[in-house]
Design an enzyme around this catalytic site. Structure first.
Site: not given
Ligand code: KPL
Length: 334
Positions: A12, A192, A262
């Site tokens: 955000g 995704k 992540s």
């Molecule tokens: O979307 C992601 C996340 O961390 O939620 C990725 C693509 C894995 C990148 O870190």
């Protein structure tokens, strides 16, 4: 254009900071320490190259302050989407639309249930961001953002004056986000999802950066098995992913975001609930419906749920944890 960013975490703040250069932005959220830091010191954005800027952004916990908004960008965790939909309903103008850039399944449906079918849209992003402290966000890696533009496949009844995906894509590009449009909503989400199911749970359980999954053979194998399982569940529903090979795509994203932590790794490290239910949990549930077995996502879901509760696998090294997970998957197959 008036944009409300619902969600004041890392993503955000990243989108708010960059979009504030090209639009009137208000950040809307409820985290008191973050709101206090943003109001007192502004938002410090650290670019991928290490340069930092401080931006003055409007930040509030009162949706009315952001009303009437032309666009509400939904960047809360997937388990907070119902509250975010109610907030969007309060602050959007009659012609206003919501756009989710969240991880996981079910976000668009939850927004649509509250706002109506023609006032919610979806996109995906691989931009990486991490909060270093309240009011300080690191743009950890540049990625790509794709917005669904269902025009031509299922023409929506236009809402008079509503901002189009095309205009939003132009705005994002002007703010510095590489952005494109895609005609397939389900393909985008499941694509995704395959990447997230491959990368997020393993990085969370092992507490490693994304790049570890590309370098370590056992981790790479597990990441790719998880992503392929998602692709099989998608195929059983006749959903076409935006790439031919889910395993190769997960590997490519792990390499492209090698230094990123992540979002799920950050959640576990900070003792917050994760999005595992909307990622591996949703894959397992969808697999059950269409008769595709999902032992890899099932084992990863349980492992992350245990990590959320501070129960770590009884194994001392990443290698030992990975062999434990592989053994559990073999057992789940029987
Ligand atoms: O979307 C992601 C996340 O961390 O939620 C990725 C693509 C894995 C990148 O870190």
């Amino acid at each position: 254009m008036r944009i409300a960013i619902i969600g004041i975490g890392a993503m955000g703040c990243l989108f708010g900071a960059k979009l504030s250069q090209v639009a009137e932005v208000t950040l809307v959220g409820h985290w008191p320490a973050q709101l206090a830091a943003l109001r007192e010191h502004g938002l410090r954005l650290i670019d991928p190259d290490g340069r930092s800027h401080t931006l003055r952004l409007s930040a509030t916990d009162d949706p009315q302050t952001a009303a009437p908004a032309d666009l509400a960008l939904i960047l809360v965790k997937s388990y907070q989407t119902p509250q975010a939909a109610a907030t969007a309903q309060q602050l959007l103008a009659a012609h206003g639309v919501a756009l989710t850039l969240q991880n996981g399944l079910g976000n668009l449906e939850q927004l649509t249930a509250v706002l109506g079918p023609h006032r919610a849209n979806l996109g995906i992003t691989s931009e990486g961001a991490a909060l270093l402290a309240p009011g300080v966000v690191h743009h950890a890696g540049t990625g790509h953002t794709t917005l669904a533009d269902a025009e031509g496949t299922a023409p929506p009844e236009p809402v008079e004056g509503a901002v189009s995906p095309h205009t939003i894509a132009e705005l994002f590009a002007a703010a510095g986000f590489a952005t494109s449009l895609s005609p397939t909503v389900a393909g985008l989400v499941w694509g995704k999802l395959a990447v997230n199911a491959g990368i997020n749970p393993l990085t969370a359980v092992l507490q490693v950066p994304n790049g570890f999954l590309a370098e370590n053979a056992a981790a790479r194998q597990l990441m790719q098995l998880a992503a392929q399982e998602v692709a099989r569940v998608a195929a059983a529903q006749a959903i076409q992913l935006p790439f031919a090979d889910a395993a190769a795509q997960a590997l490519a994203v792990a390499k492209a975001t090698a230094a990123n932590h992540s979002s799920m790794r950050q959640d576990v490290a900070n003792g917050r609930p994760t999005e595992i239910g909307a990622i591996c949990g949703a894959v397992v549930a969808a697999g059950r419906k269409v008769g595709v077995s999902t032992p890899v996502n099932g084992v990863l879901q349980t492992a992350v749920q245990q990590a959320e509760q501070g129960i770590w696998p009884d194994a001392p090294t990443p290698e030992a944890i990975l062999s434990l997970l592989l053994a559990q998957i073999e057992q789940a197959k029987t």
